[in-house]
Every structure is written in C-alpha cells, then in structure tokens.
Scaffold this active site. Sequence first.
Site, short mmCIF file in Angstrom:
data_model
loop_
_atom_site.label_atom_id
_atom_site.label_comp_id
_atom_site.label_asym_id
_atom_site.label_seq_id
_atom_site.Cartn_x
_atom_site.Cartn_y
_atom_site.Cartn_z
CB CYS A 272 -1.58 6.36 0.64
SG CYS A 272 -0.16 6.07 -0.36
N1 SAJ Z 1 -11.25 6.85 -4.05
C1 SAJ Z 1 -12.63 7.02 -4.08
N2 SAJ Z 1 -13.14 8.24 -4.40
C2 SAJ Z 1 -12.32 9.30 -4.70
C3 SAJ Z 1 -10.93 9.10 -4.67
C4 SAJ Z 1 -10.42 7.88 -4.36
O1 SAJ Z 1 -13.39 6.09 -3.80
O2 SAJ Z 1 -12.84 10.38 -5.00
C5 SAJ Z 1 -10.70 5.56 -3.65
C6 SAJ Z 1 -9.86 4.93 -4.73
O3 SAJ Z 1 -10.65 4.10 -5.55
C7 SAJ Z 1 -8.85 4.13 -3.93
C8 SAJ Z 1 -8.67 4.94 -2.67
O4 SAJ Z 1 -9.83 5.78 -2.57
O5 SAJ Z 1 -9.37 2.88 -3.59
C9 SAJ Z 1 -7.42 5.81 -2.66
O6 SAJ Z 1 -7.44 6.52 -3.86
P1 SAJ Z 1 -6.42 7.77 -4.12
O7 SAJ Z 1 -6.91 8.46 -5.35
O8 SAJ Z 1 -6.26 8.58 -2.91
O9 SAJ Z 1 -5.09 7.06 -4.57
P2 SAJ Z 1 -3.82 6.59 -3.75
O10 SAJ Z 1 -4.16 5.69 -2.64
O11 SAJ Z 1 -2.90 6.09 -4.78
O12 SAJ Z 1 -3.29 7.93 -3.10
C10 SAJ Z 1 -2.14 8.51 -3.65
C11 SAJ Z 1 -1.63 9.41 -2.56
N3 SAJ Z 1 -0.31 9.85 -2.87
C12 SAJ Z 1 0.57 9.96 -1.86
O13 SAJ Z 1 0.32 9.60 -0.71
C13 SAJ Z 1 1.88 10.53 -2.21
C14 SAJ Z 1 -2.54 10.63 -2.44
O14 SAJ Z 1 -1.93 11.59 -1.58
C15 SAJ Z 1 -2.74 11.25 -3.79
O15 SAJ Z 1 -3.54 12.43 -3.66
C16 SAJ Z 1 -3.46 10.23 -4.64
O16 SAJ Z 1 -2.50 9.18 -4.85
C17 SAJ Z 1 -3.89 10.80 -5.97
O17 SAJ Z 1 -4.34 11.97 -5.97
O18 SAJ Z 1 -3.85 10.05 -6.93
#
Ligand code: SAJ
Length: 437
Positions: A272
């Site tokens: 995403c």
């Molecule tokens: N990450 C960081 N720092 C952060 C947050 C994330 O380095 O503060 C990294 C994570 O390790 C990962 C990447 O960014 O590699 C993405 O992380 P993510 O928490 O955004 O997780 P995703 O990719 O699973 O995003 C999904 C998305 N859901 C949808 O698109 C419906 C996102 O919109 C959600 O907000 C997210 O999950 C969530 O909150 O878990």
Amino acid sequence: MKDVVLSRISDHSAAVAVIGMGYVGLPLAVAFAEHGFRVVGVDVDARKVALLNAGESYVEDISSTRLAPLVAAGAFRAIAGYDVLSQCDAVIICVPTPLGKTHDPDMRYVIAAGKSVAQHIHPGMLVVLESTTYPGTTDELLRPLLERGGLVAGKDFFLAFSPERIDPGRTDYVVENTPKVVGGLTPVCCEVAVALYSQAIQTVVPVSSTQTAEMVKLLENTFRAVNIALVNEVAIMCDKLGLDVWEVIDAAATKPYGFARFTPGPGVGGHCIPLDPHYLSWKLKTLNYTARFIQLAGEINSEMPRHWVTKVQDALNDAGKAVKGSRILVLGVAYKKDVGDVRESPALDIIELLRGKGALVSYHDPYVPAISHNGYGLVGEPDLAQAIAVADCVLVVTDHSAYDWPAIHRQAKLLVDTRRTSDGGDSPQRTQRTQRG
Ligand code: SAJ
C-alpha cells in the site's frame, strides 16, 4: 429501476458478486453473506475457487470455521467464470492495481474485470470499484468499458467507487466496523451503493463523486508515507545531532493534540504505502503538476536501506572488521512486525546491498521460511541462537513481537537496531524511557 434494486437490497434478495477473492474481496464477500445476502465470489484462480467452495480460507482475516458454514448454507459460493454476473444485482470489483517498473499504474486487472462485467451487465445493476487507483479511474476508464454494450451509467445501471480499508491481521478494525467511504457517478448511484454497504457495514460515508472517493484513499496512504518519511529524516537528523530519536518522538507524542506519532525504521514496505501515493503523483503528472511531497517521501523512504547498511559498515569498522567477509544476520524480513508479507520489504534491499559489499548474509524470521529477490534466494536460519552466535553483526529489521529482544541484545556480539527493540520493543504508549544500555 432504483426502487427495484433498493427493495432487493433491503429485503436481502439482491444477489451480490465480489470479483477478486483476495485479502480485500473475501472479507467483504463474507460480510455480505453473514448479513443475509447470497454472495458469489468470482476469481480467475481455479485453485482459490476450489478451496473456497470446500470451506477453506487462505486469507488470514477469515478463518475456515467462519467461511465453511456460509458455504454449507449456500450463502457464499465461489466461481471461476463471469456468466453468473448476469443474475447479480450488485458487482464489487476488488482486483489488484499494481505499479509498473516506472511507477506507472498497471490497470490490466481492472480493465479485464470491467470487460468481463460489461459482457453480463444488465439494467439496474450496481457496479462498484474498490481497487486503490488514481482519481478518475472509475469515470474515465471503467465507465466506458461498462457502457460498450449500449447501457448508460447513471441511467441504465449504477456506478460507484468505494476505497478498501482492510488492514490484514488487524482485529480491532475489520470490514464491518471500519467506516466505508462511497462516491457515486450520480447521486442516485451513490444512494444505491450506500444502501448496499449499509446492510453489512456500520458506518457508510457518502461523498460527492467517484473521484472524491478515489482521492480520499490516496490522501490516507500518502499521509502515512509522507509522515513516515518525515520521521525517518528526523532520525537521520538526530543521528547527526547525537540525539536519541526515540526519546524525542516519545516526548513529542505526549502532546495530546496536534501530533501524530510515527516511528523511524529501515524503510517502507507493503503493497500500500510505498505504491499508493504514486497513483496520485502519476495522475497529477498528466496534468503537468509535480507532487513534490510524494516524490520527496519516496526518495527519503527508499534511501533508508542504504542508511542502515552504512550504520552496519560503521559498527563493523569500529569493531575492526570489514563488511566484506563478515557474517551478518538480518532479524526479520517481513515488511512490518507480526506479519509474514515481504512485498516491497526494505529487508530485501538491505540484504541485496550487504551482499553487494561482500557480506555473508543470513536471516531469521519466524513468519518467513524463505525469500527470493532479484535473482538470489535465501532460506531462513532454523536456529536463532546458533545464528546469533556465529554472526559478526545482527541487524534488526523487523521487530516481531515473538522475539525475546532482551535475550537477543545480550547474546549478539554486535547489534544494529533499525527499530527500537533494546527495551523490549516499541510500545507507543511508553513515555518513560528505560536508559538505553
Ligand atoms: N512504517 C514505519 N513507521 C511508521 C509506520 C509504518 O516505518 O510509523 C513502515 C512499516 O514498517 C511498513 C510500512 O511503513 O514497512 C507500511 O506500514 P503501515 O503501518 O502503513 O502498514 P500497511 O502497509 O499494512 O498499511 C495498511 C494500510 N491499510 C490500507 O491501505 C487499507 C494503511 O492505510 C493503514 O493505516 C495501515 O495498514 C495501518 O495503520 O496498519
């Protein structure tokens, strides 16, 4: 026509089809089936169809014990063809929208689904696209495909866009209790789509157009990508200032308003966050506008693997060792903690960079038995303690909760941490910081 479909929705006699039985489509199909609708799941993969019809789920958010009764009761069935759509009142398209190599949208799955729906579309049908995509897709790309047979969207059938908000593995927010944004081609299209989703989802949020709904999703994930990039750059700045970025973030996060906590890391993975913002920047480029935040966020986030490889190089150097020939154990290769998905994982880039410098790289990840990337393959180390014992340097990339982090920190000869595992892992609510060892 509208009243007919609305009455079929309200008395649950409407037949619902969901195209794409993946981590988005299957939970949505199950939600409608559990709320009294007859649902057919359409997928091109015959293996998936067979598993689903046997009541076996391959999607982590839907257990087989939850799926099987729906299959047995005839509330849900899967099919590999599109003919069934002729008897469906509503068709929801949940197919992948990957990015090509040059970050251009790859719309082949949406186009294929649109063409297949067009062959079976009939007056009064509701068609909804859920795939994350650039603003304008529903109206400019999908609509003409659906109108090929002569029916007119907004007049003969209903057309809407509703972004998926499925976060695989999350249990506090699932399909039913995550607000659902819906934008219709016309107000009537929106009304019909809202009526359908309201049957299975607690909160439905109508917006004024399909483009608005498409843009909402892109804002949500661009917001994350940009803020993650910001905090990654703050981590680099703190490093140069000799400050503990985690202490800075924890203290900033005590601000009860006007601050959103993000944490630095090895880069941004998943299917995403690294990709969705490029749908927006691609569209704006066609309008001669450069989305600078998205570009900069992408640059900073994709630079983080190299930043951390340099930190490993420095740490080995301080220990009088070269990267070349050193045994480096990467702990965790999944793109985020407590999942097994390695798509776009920064760990893959880090491993490739280290191998390029002649390091002997191995990895351990309880969720990922093996990886292959850009022509190389690795099998995960079976014995964690043994792997740590022989490593010249342990590089923490994914902070899985399953790890005994204090033990790992004690055992490793040398450890570089891209997350915060030194005091048992990152827990956002922690404000008092244990003194770093
Ligand atoms: N990450 C960081 N720092 C952060 C947050 C994330 O380095 O503060 C990294 C994570 O390790 C990962 C990447 O960014 O590699 C993405 O992380 P993510 O928490 O955004 O997780 P995703 O990719 O699973 O995003 C999904 C998305 N859901 C949808 O698109 C419906 C996102 O919109 C959600 O907000 C997210 O999950 C969530 O909150 O878990």
